[in-house]
Design a protein around this motif. Structure first.
Motif: not given
Ligand SMILES: Nc1ncnc2c1ncn2[C@@H]1O[C@H](COP(=O)(O)OP(=O)(O)OP(=O)(O)O)[C@@H](O)[C@H]1O
Ligand SMILES: Nc1ccn([C@H]2C[C@H](O)[C@@H](COP(=O)(O)O)O2)c(=O)n1
Length: 231
Positions: A65-72, A99-119
């Motif tokens: 789900a993260i990968a599908a929208v990483a380019g948006k 925020t604590q919410e983003v800090t607790s979720k950023v490792s999961a999002v940043s592990a997605v290869p499509e996110v890393r390619t984009r960033i």
């Protein structure tokens, strides 16, 4: 001229990596300001895309789900070390990404290869357009994003020192839980498959546990100057 300083030295690319709380942002910003270089906080970019995912109701537990929208989302980083900025689709997110919410979720999002390619594309493009050179800080800058950087630094510090720094910043947050949260994020960031947190073979390791921030900045400025003069 960008960042004020009149300079004649050739552009220099500096990569600063290391775990959370080792002083990457504070050091990188100060070194860039002192040497008239641009500055890029790549953690802020990963936080920004995480903030967008959370705001748009994307299931963080579902990498596809993260990968599908990483380019948006359109993520824009301002690279003046005196006033770094970060926007998502034109909105200033410099506060919400901490925020604590983003800090607790950023490792999961940043592990997605499509996110890393984009960033990673954004990071390379910003580094290539920095006229005087740039200090880029993160987790995989020396290993993956800018493997040809002129200077690579890997900052470390004991978990205790890092937790004490962070809880000071968070106005007395519990030291034990801060330490546990740091370690949990380090483990996730170091063990993901795609460009994990790692020291490049040719990076200079600086243990900041017993150094003041001023000493770390002086050390890095000296290393950059030595690089520039070919010492
Ligand atoms: N050598 C040092 N001695 C004492 N405090 C320090 C030192 N270096 C940084 N700090 C403080 O520690 C805190 C964390 O530093 P900083 O945000 O620069 O770390 P970081 O490595 O970028 O962390 P993160 O990866 O989580 O963003 C800040 O409050 C900073 O002022
Ligand atoms: N080059 C990078 C920079 C950051 N990340 C991820 C992993 C971190 O836990 C998170 C937040 O970074 P911080 O603001 O704490 O520096 O972003 C990454 O994967 N690669």
């Amino acid at each position: 001229m960008e960042n004020g300083a009149a300079r004649t030295a050739p552009a220099v690319i500096v990569a600063i990596d290391g775990p959370s709380g080792t002083g990457k942002s504070s050091t990188s910003k100060a070194v860039a300001a002192q040497l008239g270089l641009s500055y890029l906080d790549t953690g802020a970019q990963y936080r920004a895309i995480t903030w967008w995912m959370v705001n748009n109701g994307i299931d963080i537990a579902d990498p596809s789900a993260i990968a599908a929208v990483a380019g948006k989302p359109e993520i824009v980083s301002g690279t003046d070390p005196a006033a770094p900025t970060i926007t998502v689709d034109g909105t200033d997110v410099s506060g919400p990404i901490r925020t604590q919410e983003v800090t607790s979720k950023v490792s999961a999002v940043s592990a997605v290869p499509e996110v890393r390619t984009r960033i990673t594309e954004l990071q390379r493009s910003l580094a290539a357009s920095a006229q005087n050179g740039i200090v880029v800080e993160g987790r995989d800058i020396g290993t993956t994003v800018l493997p040809d950087a002129d200077l690579k630094i890997f900052l470390t510090a004991s978990p205790e020192a890092r937790a004490a720094r962070r809880s000071g910043e968070l106005k007395g947050a519990d030291l034990h839980s801060t330490r546990e949260a740091l370690i949990k994020r380090d483990v996730a960031d170091s063990n993901r498959k795609t460009s994990p947190l790692a020291k490049a073979d040719d990076a200079v390791e600086v243990d900041t546990t017993d150094l003041t921030l001023k000493q770390v900045i002086e050390c890095v400025v000296t290393l950059v100057e030595e690089k520039r003069t070919g010492q």
